[in-house]
Design a protein around this motif. Structure first.
Motif, PDB file in Angstrom:
ATOM      1  N   GLY A  37     -14.246  38.564   3.568  1.00 27.30           N
ATOM      2  CA  GLY A  37     -13.093  38.352   4.435  1.00 27.30           C
ATOM      3  C   GLY A  37     -12.305  39.630   4.669  1.00 27.30           C
ATOM      4  N   THR A  38     -12.171  40.430   3.599  1.00 26.48           N
ATOM      5  CA  THR A  38     -11.440  41.696   3.736  1.00 26.48           C
ATOM      6  C   THR A  38     -12.173  42.662   4.655  1.00 26.48           C
ATOM      7  OG1 THR A  38     -10.494  41.436   1.524  1.00 26.48           O
ATOM      8  CG2 THR A  38     -10.462  43.643   2.476  1.00 26.48           C
ATOM      9  N   ARG A  39     -13.488  42.769   4.491  1.00 25.67           N
ATOM     10  CA  ARG A  39     -14.267  43.640   5.363  1.00 25.67           C
ATOM     11  C   ARG A  39     -14.126  43.223   6.828  1.00 25.67           C
ATOM     12  NH1 ARG A  39     -18.219  47.032   3.407  1.00 25.67           N
ATOM     13  NH2 ARG A  39     -18.681  46.961   1.178  1.00 25.67           N
ATOM     14  N   GLU A  40     -14.241  41.913   7.082  1.00 21.04           N
ATOM     15  CA  GLU A  40     -14.135  41.426   8.456  1.00 21.04           C
ATOM     16  C   GLU A  40     -12.744  41.691   9.021  1.00 21.04           C
ATOM     17  OE1 GLU A  40     -15.160  37.342   8.571  1.00 21.04           O
ATOM     18  OE2 GLU A  40     -17.265  37.640   8.042  1.00 21.04           O
ATOM     19  N   ALA A  41     -11.725  41.490   8.184  1.00 16.46           N
ATOM     20  CA  ALA A  41     -10.357  41.718   8.649  1.00 16.46           C
ATOM     21  C   ALA A  41     -10.138  43.178   9.011  1.00 16.46           C
ATOM     22  CB  ALA A  41      -9.364  41.269   7.577  1.00 16.46           C
ATOM     23  N   MET A  42     -10.622  44.077   8.170  1.00 15.76           N
ATOM     24  CA  MET A  42     -10.373  45.494   8.403  1.00 15.76           C
ATOM     25  C   MET A  42     -11.096  46.037   9.627  1.00 15.76           C
ATOM     26  SD  MET A  42      -9.968  47.505   4.799  1.00 15.76           S
ATOM     27  CE  MET A  42      -8.377  47.452   3.947  1.00 15.76           C
ATOM     28  N   THR A  43     -12.163  45.357  10.062  1.00 16.41           N
ATOM     29  CA  THR A  43     -12.837  45.818  11.273  1.00 16.41           C
ATOM     30  C   THR A  43     -11.936  45.677  12.493  1.00 16.41           C
ATOM     31  OG1 THR A  43     -13.822  43.636  11.721  1.00 16.41           O
ATOM     32  CG2 THR A  43     -15.099  45.174  10.364  1.00 16.41           C
ATOM     33  N   GLN A  44     -10.859  44.901  12.382  1.00 21.57           N
ATOM     34  CA  GLN A  44      -9.969  44.666  13.518  1.00 21.57           C
ATOM     35  C   GLN A  44      -8.841  45.693  13.611  1.00 21.57           C
ATOM     36  OE1 GLN A  44      -9.563  39.958  13.759  1.00 21.57           O
ATOM     37  NE2 GLN A  44      -9.320  40.683  11.665  1.00 21.57           N
ATOM     38  N   ILE A  45      -8.628  46.471  12.553  1.00 25.76           N
ATOM     39  CA  ILE A  45      -7.458  47.352  12.522  1.00 25.76           C
ATOM     40  C   ILE A  45      -7.552  48.453  13.567  1.00 25.76           C
ATOM     41  CG2 ILE A  45      -6.017  48.833  11.095  1.00 25.76           C
ATOM     42  CD1 ILE A  45      -6.934  47.411   8.659  1.00 25.76           C
ATOM     43  N   ASP A  46      -8.748  48.989  13.794  1.00 26.77           N
ATOM     44  CA  ASP A  46      -8.880  50.074  14.764  1.00 26.77           C
ATOM     45  C   ASP A  46      -8.357  49.660  16.138  1.00 26.77           C
ATOM     46  OD1 ASP A  46      -9.840  52.121  13.186  1.00 26.77           O
ATOM     47  OD2 ASP A  46     -11.945  51.589  13.469  1.00 26.77           O
ATOM     48  N   THR A  47      -8.631  48.418  16.529  1.00 24.47           N
ATOM     49  CA  THR A  47      -8.157  47.939  17.827  1.00 24.47           C
ATOM     50  C   THR A  47      -6.644  47.889  17.866  1.00 24.47           C
ATOM     51  OG1 THR A  47     -10.165  46.615  18.128  1.00 24.47           O
ATOM     52  CG2 THR A  47      -8.254  46.028  19.464  1.00 24.47           C
ATOM     53  N   VAL A  48      -6.038  47.430  16.772  1.00 24.35           N
ATOM     54  CA  VAL A  48      -4.585  47.368  16.699  1.00 24.35           C
ATOM     55  C   VAL A  48      -3.977  48.767  16.771  1.00 24.35           C
ATOM     56  CG1 VAL A  48      -2.621  46.684  15.269  1.00 24.35           C
ATOM     57  CG2 VAL A  48      -4.642  45.219  15.383  1.00 24.35           C
ATOM     58  N   LEU A  49      -4.552  49.694  16.037  1.00 26.66           N
ATOM     59  CA  LEU A  49      -4.030  51.057  16.013  1.00 26.66           C
ATOM     60  C   LEU A  49      -4.171  51.738  17.376  1.00 26.66           C
ATOM     61  CD1 LEU A  49      -5.392  52.288  12.567  1.00 26.66           C
ATOM     62  CD2 LEU A  49      -3.089  51.519  13.108  1.00 26.66           C
ATOM     63  N   ALA A  50      -5.200  51.385  18.115  1.00 31.06           N
ATOM     64  CA  ALA A  50      -5.423  52.000  19.416  1.00 31.06           C
ATOM     65  C   ALA A  50      -4.566  51.386  20.512  1.00 31.06           C
ATOM     66  CB  ALA A  50      -6.897  51.880  19.801  1.00 31.06           C
TER      67      ALA A  50
ATOM     68  N   GLU B  87     -13.991  37.102 -10.500  1.00 32.36           N
ATOM     69  CA  GLU B  87     -15.240  36.499 -10.038  1.00 32.36           C
ATOM     70  C   GLU B  87     -14.967  35.280  -9.156  1.00 32.36           C
ATOM     71  OE1 GLU B  87     -17.177  35.837 -13.752  1.00 32.36           O
ATOM     72  OE2 GLU B  87     -18.216  37.789 -13.724  1.00 32.36           O
ATOM     73  N   GLN B  88     -13.909  34.526  -9.496  1.00 33.35           N
ATOM     74  CA  GLN B  88     -13.579  33.351  -8.694  1.00 33.35           C
ATOM     75  C   GLN B  88     -13.223  33.730  -7.264  1.00 33.35           C
ATOM     76  OE1 GLN B  88     -10.293  31.032 -10.212  1.00 33.35           O
ATOM     77  NE2 GLN B  88     -10.408  29.509  -8.573  1.00 33.35           N
ATOM     78  N   LEU B  89     -12.403  34.762  -7.117  1.00 26.75           N
ATOM     79  CA  LEU B  89     -11.990  35.170  -5.778  1.00 26.75           C
ATOM     80  C   LEU B  89     -13.139  35.816  -5.007  1.00 26.75           C
ATOM     81  CD1 LEU B  89      -8.381  36.471  -6.448  1.00 26.75           C
ATOM     82  CD2 LEU B  89      -9.059  34.429  -5.188  1.00 26.75           C
ATOM     83  N   VAL B  90     -14.008  36.548  -5.698  1.00 27.89           N
ATOM     84  CA  VAL B  90     -15.176  37.118  -5.031  1.00 27.89           C
ATOM     85  C   VAL B  90     -16.070  35.999  -4.515  1.00 27.89           C
ATOM     86  CG1 VAL B  90     -17.309  38.432  -5.363  1.00 27.89           C
ATOM     87  CG2 VAL B  90     -15.132  39.317  -6.241  1.00 27.89           C
ATOM     88  N   GLU B  91     -16.257  34.947  -5.334  1.00 23.80           N
ATOM     89  CA  GLU B  91     -17.071  33.802  -4.923  1.00 23.80           C
ATOM     90  C   GLU B  91     -16.452  33.056  -3.747  1.00 23.80           C
ATOM     91  OE1 GLU B  91     -17.602  31.391  -8.361  1.00 23.80           O
ATOM     92  OE2 GLU B  91     -18.902  32.832  -9.385  1.00 23.80           O
ATOM     93  N   MET B  92     -15.116  33.120  -3.635  1.00 19.68           N
ATOM     94  CA  MET B  92     -14.421  32.458  -2.529  1.00 19.68           C
ATOM     95  C   MET B  92     -14.496  33.272  -1.239  1.00 19.68           C
ATOM     96  SD  MET B  92     -11.069  31.065  -4.621  1.00 19.68           S
ATOM     97  CE  MET B  92     -10.248  30.369  -3.175  1.00 19.68           C
ATOM     98  N   GLY B  93     -15.147  34.431  -1.288  1.00 19.00           N
ATOM     99  CA  GLY B  93     -15.359  35.215  -0.072  1.00 19.00           C
ATOM    100  C   GLY B  93     -14.327  36.292   0.169  1.00 19.00           C
ATOM    101  N   MET B  94     -13.622  36.728  -0.888  1.00 16.41           N
ATOM    102  CA  MET B  94     -12.565  37.724  -0.714  1.00 16.41           C
ATOM    103  C   MET B  94     -13.080  39.020  -0.097  1.00 16.41           C
ATOM    104  SD  MET B  94     -10.358  39.588  -3.705  1.00 16.41           S
ATOM    105  CE  MET B  94      -9.453  41.107  -3.350  1.00 16.41           C
ATOM    106  N   LEU B  95     -14.191  39.546  -0.618  1.00 16.82           N
ATOM    107  CA  LEU B  95     -14.688  40.835  -0.131  1.00 16.82           C
ATOM    108  C   LEU B  95     -15.167  40.736   1.311  1.00 16.82           C
ATOM    109  CD1 LEU B  95     -16.597  42.302  -3.210  1.00 16.82           C
ATOM    110  CD2 LEU B  95     -14.359  42.930  -2.318  1.00 16.82           C
TER     111      LEU B  95
END
Length: 327
Positions: A147-160, A137-145
């Motif tokens: 941040g992870t979603r935002e980070a993963m939106t960038q992977i497609d560009t890297v892969l391409a 719960e502490q890490l979820v409150e710190m914005g883990m989810l």
């Protein structure tokens, strides 16, 4: 957006994220194991990551920093426990200080990454495990989810971005900070061969020569932690030579070595050189992180054409490996 599902299991204390990509399995694997690529998506867009160390081997470590838009820096580190290329790896992710030492006052996350081929490309299943519900719960409150979603939106560009993993193997020098430079080069050859070529004096004299026109009459290799090494180069025409000496601080064959390096006969501050060898589809990714005393020393060394000289040496090394690295 690659994320297809997020599941939070409070009974098992896990968060599972599944993401699908229109890229081959090996391409996705190398996006995570090449420090030049993972740092392009590991942090969210407002906190991009820089990987200062990335050991893709059981017992290895990674150290990264995420820098905010105002220049604030936040450090983290991974402790690698399992690696099964190109299928999976397990790490423990810690908050850390600027030297990469884990901050045990904050919760650690045990992460398992599973890579699978699919009809459309590849799939990543990332499972984060927590010791207690409070930590989750502490890490979820710190914005883990988020941040992870935002980070993963960038992977497609890297892969391409085909240039990020293409056949271009020339050594390139990237500035990591005011005092650090990372030199990377993919060498066609096995990790064992590249390691041997860095630790066998007879082989080193054949490739570690920089620009044409030089010889290496002195090559005293440090083979045990605490030993000193000494390398001296001389021009063919008999002019003035130069040399370096230093100490072997860490050695984890065939993946990592850390040394100091000081120019013989000068009072220039010694550098810290961290060599990492990672197996990739096309051979071995050689990564050398060099830490200088200050930005002036870093810039002065780069201005000598260091990267070009290293590329000439690495091209010789690749040719040598292509001939079975016979001494």
């Amino acid at each position: 957006m690659p994320v297809t599902s997020v599941e939070k299991d409070l009974d098992k204390l896990t968060i599972t994220i599944v993401a699908d990509f229109a890229a081959p399995l090996q391409r996705l694997w190398e996006a995570y194991t090449d420090p030049r690529q993972i740092e392009r998506f590991w942090g969210p867009p407002t906190y991009p990551a820089t990987f200062l160390r990335h050991d893709v081997v059981p017992g290895g470590r990674s150290v990264y920093k995420m820098t905010g838009t105002t220049g604030d820096e936040h450090y983290g580190c991974w402790e690698w426990s399992e690696v099964d290329a190109p299928g999976s790896f397990d790490v423990v992710d810690w908050f850390a200080d600027e030297s990469g030492v884990p901050n045990t006052d904050l919760p650690a996350t045990r992460m398992s990454f599973l890579f699978e081929a699919t009809d459309a490309g590849s799939r990543l299943t990332a499972v984060s495990r927590f010791a207690t519900l409070e930590q989750l719960e502490q890490l979820v409150e710190m914005g883990m989810l988020e941040g992870t979603r935002e980070a993963m939106t960038q992977i497609d560009t890297v892969l391409a971005d085909l240039a990020a993993f293409a056949a271009d193997r020339a050594a390139d020098a990237q500035l990591l900070s005011d005092t650090q430079v990372r030199v990377s080069r993919t060498i066609r050859g096995s990790v064992d061969d590249v390691w041997r070529a860095h630790n066998d004096a007879d082989l080193m004299k054949q490739w570690l020569l920089g620009p044409d026109g030089w010889t290496m009459p002195v090559c005293e290799v440090a083979t045990t932690v605490g030993d000193s090494y000494r390398y001296v180069w001389q021009p063919h025409d008999g002019g003035e030579g130069f040399g370096f000496t230093g100490e072997l601080l860490e050695s984890e064959p065939p993946h990592r070595a850390v040394t100091t390096e000081a120019m013989i006969g000068t009072d220039f501050p010694a550098t810290l050189n961290e060599l990492t060898l990672t197996p990739v589809e096309r051979g071995t990714l050689l990564t050398l992180v060099i830490t200088y005393a200050d930005a002036d020393q870093r810039d002065a060394v780069l201005a000598t054409g260091m990267a070009d000289g290293m590329e000439t040496s690495y091209a010789r090394l690749e040719h040598l490996i292509g001939h079975s690295v016979s001494a």
